[in-house]
Design a protein around this motif. Structure first.
Motif, PDB file in Angstrom:
ATOM      1  N   ASN A 163       0.870  -1.165   0.000  1.00  0.00           N
ATOM      2  CA  ASN A 163       0.000   0.000   0.000  1.00  0.00           C
ATOM      3  C   ASN A 163       0.916   1.227   0.000  1.00  0.00           C
ATOM      4  OD1 ASN A 163      -1.958   1.918   0.434  1.00  0.00           O
ATOM      5  ND2 ASN A 163      -2.729   1.035   2.338  1.00  0.00           N
ATOM      6  N   ARG A 164       0.876   2.023  -1.063  1.00  0.00           N
ATOM      7  CA  ARG A 164       1.795   3.160  -1.223  1.00  0.00           C
ATOM      8  C   ARG A 164       1.071   4.445  -0.800  1.00  0.00           C
ATOM      9  NH1 ARG A 164       6.304   2.367  -4.427  1.00  0.00           N
ATOM     10  NH2 ARG A 164       6.153   4.445  -5.353  1.00  0.00           N
ATOM     11  N   VAL A 165       1.550   5.031   0.302  1.00  0.00           N
ATOM     12  CA  VAL A 165       0.896   6.179   0.911  1.00  0.00           C
ATOM     13  C   VAL A 165       1.826   7.381   0.868  1.00  0.00           C
ATOM     14  CG1 VAL A 165      -0.126   7.078   3.025  1.00  0.00           C
ATOM     15  CG2 VAL A 165      -0.425   4.675   2.435  1.00  0.00           C
ATOM     16  N   TYR A 166       1.362   8.488   0.312  1.00  0.00           N
ATOM     17  CA  TYR A 166       2.128   9.730   0.282  1.00  0.00           C
ATOM     18  C   TYR A 166       1.639  10.637   1.407  1.00  0.00           C
ATOM     19  CZ  TYR A 166       4.090   8.565  -4.295  1.00  0.00           C
ATOM     20  OH  TYR A 166       4.777   7.959  -5.324  1.00  0.00           O
ATOM     21  N   VAL A 167       2.563  11.035   2.279  1.00  0.00           N
ATOM     22  CA  VAL A 167       2.213  11.831   3.454  1.00  0.00           C
ATOM     23  C   VAL A 167       3.199  12.994   3.567  1.00  0.00           C
ATOM     24  CG1 VAL A 167       1.833  11.790   5.950  1.00  0.00           C
ATOM     25  CG2 VAL A 167       1.305   9.774   4.590  1.00  0.00           C
ATOM     26  N   SER A 168       2.746  14.093   4.116  1.00  0.00           N
ATOM     27  CA  SER A 168       3.604  15.266   4.275  1.00  0.00           C
ATOM     28  C   SER A 168       4.593  15.066   5.419  1.00  0.00           C
ATOM     29  CB  SER A 168       2.757  16.505   4.553  1.00  0.00           C
ATOM     30  OG  SER A 168       2.221  16.453   5.876  1.00  0.00           O
ATOM     31  N   GLN A 169       5.642  15.879   5.414  1.00  0.00           N
ATOM     32  CA  GLN A 169       6.649  15.822   6.466  1.00  0.00           C
ATOM     33  C   GLN A 169       6.057  16.163   7.832  1.00  0.00           C
ATOM     34  OE1 GLN A 169       9.728  18.487   5.106  1.00  0.00           O
ATOM     35  NE2 GLN A 169      10.034  17.373   3.184  1.00  0.00           N
ATOM     36  N   ASP A 170       5.045  17.022   7.837  1.00  0.00           N
ATOM     37  CA  ASP A 170       4.465  17.462   9.106  1.00  0.00           C
ATOM     38  C   ASP A 170       3.580  16.394   9.756  1.00  0.00           C
ATOM     39  OD1 ASP A 170       5.656  19.955   8.877  1.00  0.00           O
ATOM     40  OD2 ASP A 170       3.939  20.832   7.834  1.00  0.00           O
ATOM     41  N   ARG A 171       3.022  15.482   8.949  1.00  0.00           N
ATOM     42  CA  ARG A 171       2.052  14.529   9.485  1.00  0.00           C
ATOM     43  C   ARG A 171       2.532  13.088   9.485  1.00  0.00           C
ATOM     44  NH1 ARG A 171      -1.228  15.720  12.789  1.00  0.00           N
ATOM     45  NH2 ARG A 171      -3.047  14.609  12.011  1.00  0.00           N
ATOM     46  N   VAL A 172       3.714  12.826   8.942  1.00  0.00           N
ATOM     47  CA  VAL A 172       4.144  11.437   8.791  1.00  0.00           C
ATOM     48  C   VAL A 172       4.290  10.727  10.131  1.00  0.00           C
ATOM     49  CG1 VAL A 172       6.593  12.077   8.651  1.00  0.00           C
ATOM     50  CG2 VAL A 172       5.825   9.874   7.743  1.00  0.00           C
ATOM     51  N   ASP A 173       4.867  11.389  11.125  1.00  0.00           N
ATOM     52  CA  ASP A 173       5.073  10.704  12.406  1.00  0.00           C
ATOM     53  C   ASP A 173       3.747  10.343  13.059  1.00  0.00           C
ATOM     54  OD1 ASP A 173       7.816  10.830  12.098  1.00  0.00           O
ATOM     55  OD2 ASP A 173       8.017  12.701  13.210  1.00  0.00           O
ATOM     56  N   ALA A 174       2.777  11.239  12.961  1.00  0.00           N
ATOM     57  CA  ALA A 174       1.451  10.948  13.517  1.00  0.00           C
ATOM     58  C   ALA A 174       0.798   9.800  12.754  1.00  0.00           C
ATOM     59  CB  ALA A 174       0.569  12.194  13.462  1.00  0.00           C
ATOM     60  N   PHE A 175       0.959   9.795  11.427  1.00  0.00           N
ATOM     61  CA  PHE A 175       0.378   8.712  10.632  1.00  0.00           C
ATOM     62  C   PHE A 175       1.004   7.373  10.985  1.00  0.00           C
ATOM     63  CE2 PHE A 175       0.962   5.869   6.988  1.00  0.00           C
ATOM     64  CZ  PHE A 175      -0.357   5.511   6.768  1.00  0.00           C
ATOM     65  N   VAL A 176       2.340   7.328  11.009  1.00  0.00           N
ATOM     66  CA  VAL A 176       3.041   6.072  11.285  1.00  0.00           C
ATOM     67  C   VAL A 176       2.685   5.550  12.675  1.00  0.00           C
ATOM     68  CG1 VAL A 176       5.317   5.045  11.684  1.00  0.00           C
ATOM     69  CG2 VAL A 176       4.927   6.486   9.675  1.00  0.00           C
ATOM     70  N   SER A 177       2.680   6.433  13.661  1.00  0.00           N
ATOM     71  CA  SER A 177       2.344   6.027  15.025  1.00  0.00           C
ATOM     72  C   SER A 177       0.925   5.463  15.097  1.00  0.00           C
ATOM     73  CB  SER A 177       2.480   7.220  15.971  1.00  0.00           C
ATOM     74  OG  SER A 177       2.093   6.866  17.283  1.00  0.00           O
ATOM     75  N   SER A 178      -0.014   6.137  14.439  1.00  0.00           N
ATOM     76  CA  SER A 178      -1.401   5.702  14.462  1.00  0.00           C
ATOM     77  C   SER A 178      -1.569   4.353  13.766  1.00  0.00           C
ATOM     78  CB  SER A 178      -2.284   6.753  13.775  1.00  0.00           C
ATOM     79  OG  SER A 178      -3.634   6.348  13.734  1.00  0.00           O
ATOM     80  N   PHE A 179      -0.966   4.209  12.581  1.00  0.00           N
ATOM     81  CA  PHE A 179      -1.152   2.975  11.830  1.00  0.00           C
ATOM     82  C   PHE A 179      -0.468   1.791  12.517  1.00  0.00           C
ATOM     83  CE2 PHE A 179      -0.424  -0.216   8.588  1.00  0.00           C
ATOM     84  CZ  PHE A 179      -1.677  -0.284   7.996  1.00  0.00           C
ATOM     85  N   LEU A 180       0.711   2.016  13.061  1.00  0.00           N
ATOM     86  CA  LEU A 180       1.399   0.934  13.774  1.00  0.00           C
ATOM     87  C   LEU A 180       0.564   0.437  14.950  1.00  0.00           C
ATOM     88  CD1 LEU A 180       5.141   2.079  13.871  1.00  0.00           C
ATOM     89  CD2 LEU A 180       4.251  -0.012  12.806  1.00  0.00           C
ATOM     90  N   ALA A 181       0.007   1.377  15.695  1.00  0.00           N
ATOM     91  CA  ALA A 181      -0.783   0.996  16.860  1.00  0.00           C
ATOM     92  C   ALA A 181      -2.057   0.261  16.450  1.00  0.00           C
ATOM     93  CB  ALA A 181      -1.124   2.231  17.688  1.00  0.00           C
ATOM     94  N   PHE A 182      -2.711   0.726  15.388  1.00  0.00           N
ATOM     95  CA  PHE A 182      -3.946   0.092  14.929  1.00  0.00           C
ATOM     96  C   PHE A 182      -3.672  -1.306  14.376  1.00  0.00           C
ATOM     97  CE2 PHE A 182      -6.804  -0.943  11.389  1.00  0.00           C
ATOM     98  CZ  PHE A 182      -8.035  -0.897  12.018  1.00  0.00           C
ATOM     99  N   SER A 183      -2.642  -1.420  13.545  1.00  0.00           N
ATOM    100  CA  SER A 183      -2.375  -2.677  12.846  1.00  0.00           C
ATOM    101  C   SER A 183      -1.635  -3.694  13.689  1.00  0.00           C
ATOM    102  CB  SER A 183      -1.553  -2.394  11.577  1.00  0.00           C
ATOM    103  OG  SER A 183      -0.255  -1.914  11.907  1.00  0.00           O
ATOM    104  N   HIS A 184      -1.083  -3.258  14.837  1.00  0.00           N
ATOM    105  CA  HIS A 184      -0.205  -4.106  15.639  1.00  0.00           C
ATOM    106  C   HIS A 184       0.970  -4.584  14.775  1.00  0.00           C
ATOM    107  CE1 HIS A 184      -2.923  -4.974  19.278  1.00  0.00           C
ATOM    108  NE2 HIS A 184      -3.520  -4.047  18.560  1.00  0.00           N
TER     109      HIS A 184
END
Length: 309
Positions: free
Chosen positions: A184-205
């Motif tokens: 799954n190829r996701v394009y995210v901004s520099q300002d939001r990437v850490d929040a995205f990665v943290s959220s997805f890691l926690a959700f997906s385990h």
């Protein structure tokens, strides 16, 4: 005495700064672990996680045939259904290939918002638990859970504006394991990437496979530069986060999925014979050989083979 006081004050400041930095890093790790601990894993398997493809009705059959000729596989029985909580009508068919599953939609009516903007559909074991986990880990619910002809659906949005559909079937489906797992190829901004990665890691385990701050820019059409690339793996499959400033040449950012094949040259030959256009000619990095193509109906995808070391 003044020198001693100055030294003590400076030492204390350094200690507090280092201590605060370590504590912040520890807190971030702890916060993510705490988020994961508060959620239940709801993934089923990557063969159930589908790329959502919306094509004009006139191109529906040609698109499906092209995907099958390119990758192989089979289809589910086609049907015409209402798959939104408001009135609509669409042709829908699953394309089950060895390299990934696609949900193909050919709407006969205008597509209700925000449908058509979601990139993937994730099968979950429990819809209510999945929504709770998504909200707990920082995602927003764009479309509250609703019934469809064979189960329930919802659409969530991760930090950074990435939309995903969650689905659950009344009768659990049974698909064969994939030969290779798509990304799954996701394009995210520099300002939001850490929040995205943290959220997805926690959700997906899931687990963080790599966080490369200087990935080769040829992967996003900027060969003279580098960019940050984050890769995650979970029971939902592979996810690659491409962190950019949004200055992307066409068609980068339009491809939602990268398909791994054994032999890129052979696959590309089959693709061209089935009406696929090459948008970005094959290129190599130290990890893969890749190409970006467009299928009949407008669907854009990355296809790659891994370079063995």
């Amino acid at each position: 005495m003044r020198l001693k006081k100055t030294f003590v004050g400076t030492s204390l400041a350094i200690f507090l700064t280092i201590g605060f930095t370590c504590e912040s890093q520890h807190f971030n790790t702890f916060a993510q672990s705490a988020q994961t601990a508060r959620t239940v894993g709801v993934a089923v398997g990557p063969q159930y996680d589908t790329t959502h493809v919306f094509v004009p009705v006139a191109d529906f059959d040609r698109f499906v045939a092209s995907v099958l000729q390119t990758f192989g596989g089979k289809t589910s029985q086609e049907g015409v259904f209402t798959v939104t909580p408001t009135p609509s009508s669409t042709r829908i068919q699953l394309v089950l290939t060895p390299v990934g599953t696609l949900s193909v939609f050919g709407f006969k009516t205008p597509v209700p918002y925000p449908f058509g903007l979601e990139r993937t559909g994730y099968l979950v074991t429990d819809m209510d638990e999945a929504i709770r986990a998504a909200k707990t880990t920082g995602a927003d619910v764009l479309v509250a859970a609703f019934n469809d002809p064979i189960g329930r659906d919802a659409i969530i949005q991760w930090p950074g504006g990435v939309n995903t559909q969650l689905y659950w079937h009344t009768t659990a489906p049974s698909y064969a394991p994939l030969q290779t797992i798509p990304e799954n190829r996701v394009y995210v901004s520099q300002d939001r990437v850490d929040a995205f990665v943290s959220s997805f890691l926690a959700f997906s385990h899931g687990s963080l496979v790599s966080d490369e701050p200087r990935a080769p820019g040829v992967e996003i059409g900027r060969p003279a530069e580098t960019y940050r690339r984050v890769r995650i793996e979970s029971k939902f499959g592979k996810l690659t986060t491409l962190v950019t400033d949004g200055h992307l040449p066409y068609p980068y950012g339009r491809e939602t999925t990268g398909y791994e094949v054994t032999n890129l040259t052979d696959t590309l030959t089959k693709a061209k014979a089935s009406g696929v256009d090459v948008l970005v000619p094959p290129y190599k990095t130290n990890e893969r050989e890749a190409v970006v193509v467009q299928f009949p109906g407008g669907y854009i995808a990355e296809i790659h083979s891994v370079i063995k070391k």
